[in-house]
Design an enzyme around this catalytic site. Structure first.
Site, mmCIF file in Angstrom:
data_model
loop_
_atom_site.group_PDB
_atom_site.id
_atom_site.type_symbol
_atom_site.label_atom_id
_atom_site.label_comp_id
_atom_site.label_asym_id
_atom_site.label_seq_id
_atom_site.Cartn_x
_atom_site.Cartn_y
_atom_site.Cartn_z
ATOM 1 N N TYR A 168 -20.825 16.752 17.477
ATOM 2 C CA TYR A 168 -20.362 17.029 16.612
ATOM 3 C C TYR A 168 -20.521 18.383 15.980
ATOM 4 C CZ TYR A 168 -15.857 17.327 13.867
ATOM 5 O OH TYR A 168 -14.452 17.841 13.451
ATOM 6 N N LYS A 212 -18.844 19.261 20.173
ATOM 7 C CA LYS A 212 -17.382 19.899 19.734
ATOM 8 C C LYS A 212 -17.894 20.505 18.702
ATOM 9 C CE LYS A 212 -13.947 18.392 16.582
ATOM 10 N NZ LYS A 212 -12.986 17.543 16.618
ATOM 11 N N LYS A 214 -17.208 22.263 14.953
ATOM 12 C CA LYS A 214 -15.570 22.807 14.352
ATOM 13 C C LYS A 214 -15.076 24.013 13.404
ATOM 14 C CE LYS A 214 -14.016 20.393 12.503
ATOM 15 N NZ LYS A 214 -12.775 19.697 12.649
ATOM 16 N N ASP A 242 -12.258 23.328 17.552
ATOM 17 C CA ASP A 242 -11.200 22.811 16.784
ATOM 18 C C ASP A 242 -11.158 24.087 15.820
ATOM 19 O OD1 ASP A 242 -9.777 21.166 14.808
ATOM 20 O OD2 ASP A 242 -10.741 18.988 14.707
ATOM 21 N N ASN A 244 -8.631 22.885 13.042
ATOM 22 C CA ASN A 244 -8.181 22.229 12.481
ATOM 23 C C ASN A 244 -6.611 22.979 11.818
ATOM 24 O OD1 ASN A 244 -10.560 20.836 11.084
ATOM 25 N ND2 ASN A 244 -8.907 19.613 11.705
ATOM 26 N N GLU A 267 -8.764 21.966 20.793
ATOM 27 C CA GLU A 267 -8.268 21.724 19.161
ATOM 28 C C GLU A 267 -7.425 21.723 18.338
ATOM 29 O OE1 GLU A 267 -11.198 18.081 18.589
ATOM 30 O OE2 GLU A 267 -10.122 17.236 17.088
ATOM 31 N N ASN A 290 -5.860 16.008 16.870
ATOM 32 C CA ASN A 290 -5.441 14.504 15.919
ATOM 33 C C ASN A 290 -4.776 14.953 14.710
ATOM 34 O OD1 ASN A 290 -8.105 16.327 14.536
ATOM 35 N ND2 ASN A 290 -7.903 15.037 12.974
ATOM 36 N N ASP A 314 -7.524 7.372 17.209
ATOM 37 C CA ASP A 314 -8.677 6.719 15.553
ATOM 38 C C ASP A 314 -8.126 5.839 14.818
ATOM 39 O OD1 ASP A 314 -9.515 6.501 12.782
ATOM 40 O OD2 ASP A 314 -9.759 8.389 12.904
ATOM 41 N N HIS A 341 -11.107 10.504 17.784
ATOM 42 C CA HIS A 341 -11.345 11.633 16.612
ATOM 43 C C HIS A 341 -12.489 10.587 15.244
ATOM 44 C CE1 HIS A 341 -10.153 12.500 12.383
ATOM 45 N NE2 HIS A 341 -10.401 13.813 12.367
ATOM 46 N N ASN A 343 -14.266 10.650 11.624
ATOM 47 C CA ASN A 343 -14.472 12.029 9.964
ATOM 48 C C ASN A 343 -15.900 10.790 9.941
ATOM 49 O OD1 ASN A 343 -13.852 12.995 7.479
ATOM 50 N ND2 ASN A 343 -11.812 13.110 8.260
HETATM 51 O O1 GKR Z 1 -15.623 16.560 8.640
HETATM 52 O O2 GKR Z 1 -15.086 18.568 8.456
HETATM 53 C C1 GKR Z 1 -14.585 17.326 8.705
HETATM 54 C C2 GKR Z 1 -14.042 17.187 9.695
HETATM 55 O O3 GKR Z 1 -13.228 18.815 10.269
HETATM 56 C C3 GKR Z 1 -12.725 16.257 9.580
HETATM 57 O O4 GKR Z 1 -12.308 16.245 8.093
HETATM 58 C C4 GKR Z 1 -12.091 16.636 10.513
HETATM 59 O O5 GKR Z 1 -11.230 15.220 10.393
HETATM 60 O O6 GKR Z 1 -13.013 16.028 12.802
HETATM 61 C C5 GKR Z 1 -12.071 16.124 12.076
HETATM 62 C C6 GKR Z 1 -10.738 17.082 13.520
HETATM 63 O O7 GKR Z 1 -11.514 16.575 14.238
HETATM 64 O O8 GKR Z 1 -9.888 17.298 12.634
HETATM 65 MG MG MG Z 2 -10.006 17.652 15.027
#
Ligand code: GKR
Ligand code: MG
Length: 445
Positions: A168, A212, A214, A242, A244, A267, A290, A314, A341, A343
């Site tokens: 991640y 993956k 972010k 991802d 978000n 994602e 997610n 999750d 998923h 966190n």
């Molecule tokens: O921890 O910053 C983070 C992630 O963005 C998390 O809050 C997300 O819920 O990992 C998560 C995701 O896959 O969207």
């Molecule tokens: Mg996600």
């Protein structure tokens, strides 16, 4: 936050005598160190809240569970902990009935909280399920320890001996704004070279085979470059991005087109079922989520419209390990893929994730886990990834033991906190670096 045993039986739940009856529930809120990882809303706080739940049975067996620890979760956990004594740890259906009685009827509380976020729209129902999940895991752990069976056996048995996880990757600062928190030696990752270096370390240290990133942090063209750099550095490896929900439909389609040859899935490129359906209609790249499928009631529309091809389960917010299995069955019935998923979490949750993952035949993708970013834990032996996978424990219960000294230290940090970190707020953490920062409206790009 220890709760006292109570005699009060709630109609619809079986008050149980005998060795498996809950005698005591202990709730311990903690703050755990978290690195300065970036996402579209801001940056992780130096410390993030978690709640550790201990369920002690009449015969002295202790089961442990873990879930989110923000104030609104603690407020729901307290009455449930108070009501649980007298009920058998094996009565998991009764646990849900009990939670309805003491935490409010879902029909009445659903949608009473709607603040959005990185985990999709937050409803009071989802909040309550996230709390119940920690209790369900603790009950299963106690039941497993009392009967000598691993949690996966209580869930029907493992279909695999190891569970694959994915690296991640996060854009990140070298240190937290204003030098707060715990230092680490990862350094900054703010460009493609930094992301590749981070991935290299993940691959070397843990053996992860898929990655993956972010996203939603930098303009999409920079994130496309980072994924291209990963593809060049790790040819043929599954890659995921991802943001978000930070992108418009048009931007999502552009990214999908640019990265179609290297992405395993994209994602949550866009932030609603409606937008995801529009993106899905214009690309062959599978869309995972997610955020837009996070509760049972969101499934029908998303599946009917073909908005998502992969759901990230999750167990925290779907309501536990058994409900995760139910989600898996629904996905299988509709030909939708299943991933997992994560966190910020500790080893108790990772053990729970691994047990349930081991029992789900159609878990088609390596699971997410933040665990390598967490340097602290409340279990005596940290989990060790080998070849990017965890071996499924056959020890009784979850197969982990609580480290009381560590729990005490992290709880002390929570007690000593002035309240600033007791609720995770990535935008507030970002304001320490940029006082004008506000949670960006979506679509951001
Ligand atoms: O921890 O910053 C983070 C992630 O963005 C998390 O809050 C997300 O819920 O990992 C998560 C995701 O896959 O969207
Ligand atoms: Mg996600």
């Amino acid at each position: 936050m220890q709760t006292a045993p109570t005699d009060s039986a709630v109609p619809g739940t079986e008050a149980a005598a005998g060795p498996l009856a809950v005698a005591e529930v202990r709730l311990t809120p903690i703050l755990i160190a978290d690195p300065p990882l970036l996402n579209t809303q801001g940056v992780h706080q130096p410390y993030t809240p978690r709640l550790i739940i201990e369920v002690v049975t009449a015969d002295g067996t202790t089961g442990v569970g873990e879930t989110y620890g923000d104030t609104r979760y603690l407020d729901l956990a307290a009455p449930l902990a108070k009501a649980l004594p007298g009920h058998a740890v094996s009565d998991l259906n009764g646990l849900f009935t009990l939670a309805e009685q003491v935490c409010g009827d879902p029909a009445e509380v659903s949608d009473s909280v709607d603040v959005g976020g990185l985990r999709g729209v937050q409803t009071a129902d989802k909040l309550r399920l996230s709390v119940i999940s920690g209790f369900e895991v603790a009950c299963l752990d106690a039941l497993g320890k009392a009967t000598g069976l691993p949690v996966h056996a209580l869930l029907g048995g493992k279909v695999r001996d190891t569970v694959d996880y994915s690296a991640y990757l996060f854009y990140r600062y070298a240190e937290h704004p204003q030098g707060q928190g715990e230092a680490d030696d990862w350094g900054a990752a703010l460009d493609p070279a930094g992301v590749v270096a981070q991935a290299r370390r993940f691959a070397d240290q843990y053996g992860f085979g898929s990655f993956k990133l972010k996203g939603g942090v930098f303009p999409p063209e920079q994130e496309i470059e980072a994924i291209r750099a990963l593809a060049a550095a790790f040819p043929g490896r599954p890659l995921r991005l991802d943001p978000n929900g930070a992108w418009s439909v048009e931007t999502s389609l552009t990214v999908a087109r640019e990265l179609a040859d290297v992405l395993e899935y994209l994602e949550d490129p866009a932030s609603s079922t409606e937008r995801m359906a529009q993106v899905a209609a214009g690309t062959e790249v599978p869309l995972a989520t997610n955020m837009c499928v996070t509760t049972v009631r969101e499934i029908e529309e998303a599946f009917r419209r073909g908005a998502v091809q992969v759901v990230l389960s999750d167990h925290h917010y779907w309501g536990g390990l058994r409900r995760t299995q139910q989600l898996a069955a629904i996905c299988q019935a509709f030909g939708v893929g299943l991933s997992m998923h994560s966190n910020t979490h500790l080893g108790i949750s990772l053990a729970a994730m691994t047990h349930v993952a081991a029992t789900v035949p159609n878990l088609d993708y390596a699971c997410d886990s933040h665990y390598p970013w967490q340097t602290e834990d409340v279990i005596t032996e940290r989990h060790v990834f080998t070849g990017g996978a965890l071996t499924v424990s056959d020890r009784p219960g979850l197969g982990v033991e609580l480290d009381r000294a560590a729990l005490h230290t992290l709880h002390r940090r929570w007690l000593d906190d002035d309240g600033a970190m007791r609720d995770r707020d990535d935008a507030a953490a970002m304001r320490k670096a940029d006082p004008d920062w506000r949670t960006p409206a979506v679509p951001r790009w």
